[in-house]
Design a protein around this motif. Structure first.
Motif, PDB file in Angstrom:
ATOM      1  N   GLY A  29       0.759  -1.239   0.000  1.00  0.00           N
ATOM      2  CA  GLY A  29       0.000   0.000   0.000  1.00  0.00           C
ATOM      3  C   GLY A  29       0.789   1.288   0.000  1.00  0.00           C
ATOM      4  O   GLY A  29       0.277   2.312   0.410  1.00  0.00           O
ATOM      5  N   TYR A 136      -7.013   3.241  -3.395  1.00  0.00           N
ATOM      6  CA  TYR A 136      -6.556   3.601  -2.059  1.00  0.00           C
ATOM      7  C   TYR A 136      -7.235   4.874  -1.558  1.00  0.00           C
ATOM      8  O   TYR A 136      -6.911   5.337  -0.461  1.00  0.00           O
ATOM      9  CB  TYR A 136      -5.034   3.766  -2.031  1.00  0.00           C
ATOM     10  CG  TYR A 136      -4.310   2.437  -2.025  1.00  0.00           C
ATOM     11  CD1 TYR A 136      -4.167   1.722  -0.846  1.00  0.00           C
ATOM     12  CD2 TYR A 136      -3.817   1.882  -3.190  1.00  0.00           C
ATOM     13  CE1 TYR A 136      -3.529   0.495  -0.817  1.00  0.00           C
ATOM     14  CE2 TYR A 136      -3.169   0.657  -3.189  1.00  0.00           C
ATOM     15  CZ  TYR A 136      -3.029  -0.036  -2.002  1.00  0.00           C
ATOM     16  OH  TYR A 136      -2.408  -1.251  -1.983  1.00  0.00           O
TER      17      TYR A 136
ATOM     18  N   TYR B 291      -7.465  -4.081   3.847  1.00  0.00           N
ATOM     19  CA  TYR B 291      -6.687  -4.354   2.634  1.00  0.00           C
ATOM     20  C   TYR B 291      -5.854  -5.629   2.804  1.00  0.00           C
ATOM     21  O   TYR B 291      -4.831  -5.788   2.150  1.00  0.00           O
ATOM     22  CB  TYR B 291      -5.757  -3.184   2.319  1.00  0.00           C
ATOM     23  CG  TYR B 291      -6.431  -2.008   1.645  1.00  0.00           C
ATOM     24  CD1 TYR B 291      -7.304  -1.196   2.357  1.00  0.00           C
ATOM     25  CD2 TYR B 291      -6.183  -1.697   0.309  1.00  0.00           C
ATOM     26  CE1 TYR B 291      -7.920  -0.113   1.756  1.00  0.00           C
ATOM     27  CE2 TYR B 291      -6.786  -0.612  -0.305  1.00  0.00           C
ATOM     28  CZ  TYR B 291      -7.650   0.180   0.426  1.00  0.00           C
ATOM     29  OH  TYR B 291      -8.251   1.258  -0.175  1.00  0.00           O
TER      30      TYR B 291
END
Lengths: 168, 506
Positions: A29, A136, B291
């Motif tokens: 990420g 994101y 995530y």
């Protein structure tokens, strides 16, 4: 090449969250942060570094928009050509938003941006099964100031290469 | 006095001339909004079923209140007044929350009596937590112990009202604590000093020593309830996202704490980004977005075991912004596919997904009405993000936000009367409330970035995320009441975002 050591440390620490494929230059990420280590030399047209730095792995968007500018499509044409010449890679297209807007809305906006790039690359001939998208939202800004100078760079879609041919 | 359009109250706590009144009708919030006209005997509502996990709290009525006292409370709605309004000083002790309290009500809470040695530290600590709960509402002001004329030497002895009147204590709270082994017993009484009478029955709670803060919160909930006529919110928890690291590489993990920031526990590690947790109606489960797989997906986590389970994993989709239905059986959420985000619902086990909206617009942040019949959500179908209400099963949506700016993250009040939201306007973010038809919009806060409101269980206070700007900017949790007053930071160890308030614990 101090970055190599740093990057591998981070990868080690985050092994638990790693995806099934190794994502190059985008450990957990980090959202396509510029300057992350990717393999090869920017002058070697076959290398991911060339894709990332010479072609440019990202396109930027206007506020609250997901339409591709002429400048964007020029970069994406090259990305598509590279991907077709280098079938040993797949890619995840990350959509990002600046910090203006709520978390939920920005997630959806990032999804729109990622999808716009994804669809364009497919239109240019990249096999759909080599591409995935993720948003994101505003979770992974590249620049951290709270002015338009930074926001403009954060409203982006980044094509992050992953090693390994498409399996499906 | 009906208001249209909106007012901005950036946490304003405007003094109003110091008339010494605790209840000033300002007309900002008309009485029609869910105000309870009667003061029910709340004790009966609470009598049974107070127990949760290993914590057992029992409430016993120490004595029956006289019918006279209770009926007087039901019959009269009089504001609490200070010494400067002697004509009203004989009325029952009462705060009208909806009026926006200007002058907090002074109360005294001497340390509780320790009935045995083991109870010593709790006798003081419990009284301190009760005081902090009450003061934290902005509705009450504690009179410091050094001002007391006389103390309390015995829980059973008659109260010297004159001594408490002398220091203008409108309410007096006394208590006694005993402890043995792992258990704790707390007795308490509330007095209306100026009426010279107890306010409701004396009560006692017993529970595990380790749950002493919960016992204190329960005492405070009852005091609050008796004086305001509203249910309390102190015995509740907040789930949130604990953040660390720089702005461009944030680590996030789920954490849960008491509503006042105590007893923090981490529910996930920081190996994957987590966002926007939400409690189930019973408070034992938490929905959130993680995530973990590299792609945002909705998970459900069991608070007791910390076990988690992905609810929806369909290749090529992202799911986020989940929320439980009021009966806990359905989850409504956003699903992005091919760049388009719509609202879906599924069963609690992840089965039977069904699409509730189908436009090319972004549709997200759904929240059920408390009766489960409607969903308020955010959509940019008009060109900019606005709020809409639709039937819970999907169907035609009615736009309810019409002010300038962009609206997001609507959340239906647990009372059903209001919808809280985030508004972006003029380069600033606001937390606001509006009626469920969109009328009477009022902005409660203003800052560089305020977002994500969540309601206290009684629908009178809102917690939200406030993020400071710039390279070192970081989020914190804040709370504000629905009149825009009493803006407070909720103290957390580090940066924190995305609070979600639990229901009142059982």
């Amino acid at each position: 090449m101090k970055r190599i050591a740093m990057a591998s440390l981070v990868v080690g620490a985050l092994a638990l969250s790693a995806c099934s494929k190794d994502r190059l230059g985008d450990e957990y990420g980090t959202g396509g942060l510029g300057g992350d280590y990717v393999a090869g030399s920017p002058s070697d047209p076959k290398s991911p570094a060339y894709f990332q730095q010479t072609i440019g792995d990202r396109v930027l968007f206007a506020i609250d928009q997901s339409t591709l500018s002429a400048e964007n499509t020029e970069i994406l044409n090259k990305q598509a050509a590279w991907l077709m010449e280098n079938p040993a890679y797949t890619a995840i297209v990350e959509g990002h938003a600046d910090e203006q807007g709520t978390r939920e809305y920005n997630l959806a906006l990032g999804a729109r941006r990622a999808s716009a790039v994804n669809n364009y690359l497919i239109e240019r001939g990249v096999a759909p099964n080599r591409l995935q998208t993720v948003s994101y939202g505003k979770e992974r800004p590249l620049e951290i100031c709270s002015t338009e100078v930074c926001y403009a760079k954060n409203r982006r879609a980044v094509t992050v290469l992953a090693a390994g041919a498409a399996t499906s | 006095m009906m208001r249209r359009g909106f007012d901005i109250y950036p946490g304003a706590q405007t003094p109003n001339g110091g008339h010494g009144t605790a209840c000033v009708r300002r007309g900002k919030f008309p009485p029609a909004i869910g105000r309870r006209k009667t003061c029910k005997n709340r004790v009966k509502q609470h009598e049974e079923g107070i127990g949760r996990m290993s914590i057992e709290l029992k409430k016993l009525i120490l004595e029956r209140s006289t019918g006279v006292v209770m009926s007087a409370m039901i019959a009269v709605m009089v504001c609490v007044v200070g010494l400067t309004r002697p004509a009203m000083a004989q009325g029952p002790l009462r705060i009208e929350i909806t009026d926006g309290v200007i002058e907090p009500l002074p109360f005294a809470i001497p340390d509780f009596q320790a009935e045995n040695t083991e109870a010593g530290e709790y006798a003081r600590s419990i009284a301190r937590v009760v005081a902090a709960d009450l003061v934290g509402t902005g509705l009450f002001r504690e009179i410091p112990a050094d001002a007391f004329v006389s103390g309390i030497t015995s829980f059973a002895s008659p109260v010297a009202y004159a001594d408490w009147k002398a220091i203008n204590a409108q309410a007096l709270i006394t208590g006694a604590v005993s402890a043995s082994g792992d258990s704790l017993n707390v007795k308490f009484r509330v007095y209306d000093v100026f009426s010279g009478q107890p306010l409701g029955e004396g009560l006692q709670f017993s529970g595990a020593i380790s749950s002493w803060r919960r016992v204190a919160h329960k005492v405070a909930d009852i005091v609050y309830s008796r004086i305001t006529g509203e249910s309390g919110y102190f015995d509740s928890r907040v789930v949130f996202v604990a953040e660390s690291g720089p702005k461009n590489a944030k680590r996030k993990r789920l954490a849960i704490m008491d509503y006042d920031g105590a007893n923090v526990q981490y529910l996930t590690d920081s190996s994957a980004l987590v966002l926007a947790p939400r409690f189930s109606p019973t408070g034992d489960k938490i929905l959130y977005t993680s995530y973990e797989t590299g792609f945002p997906q909705v998970y459900v986590l069991d608070v007791a075991t910390v076990g988690r389970q992905v609810l929806s994993q369909q290749q090529g989709t992202m799911t986020f912004a989940p929320r439980f239905s009021p009966d806990g059986r359905t989850i409504v959420y956003s699903l992005s596919m091919g760049g388009n985000t719509d609202i879906y619902a599924m069963d609690i086990n992840g089965g039977n997904p069904r699409r509730l909206t189908s436009t090319p617009a972004i549709e997200t942040a759904p929240s059920y009405s408390p009766d489960g019949s409607q969903i308020v959500f955010e959509s940019d179908r008009s060109g900019s993000p606005q709020l809409y209400v639709m039937p819970a099963g999907g169907g035609e949506a009615t736009r309810i936000s019409f002010g300038q700016g962009q609206y997001g993250t609507p959340v239906w009040s647990p009372r059903g009367d209001l919808i809280a939201f985030t508004k972006q306007y003029g380069g600033r973010f606001h937390i606001g409330v509006m009626r469920t038809d969109g009328s009477e919009e009022r902005l409660l806060t203003a800052s560089f970035l305020d977002e994500g409101p969540t309601w206290a269980p009684n629908g009178r206070v809102i917690m939200f995320t406030r993020e400071s700007q710039g390279a070192t900017g970081a989020p914190s949790l804040y709370s504000v009441d629905i009149s825009g007053r009493n803006l407070r930071r909720v103290v957390t160890e580090g940066a924190a975002s995305d609070p979600a308030w639990s229901p009142l614990l059982k």
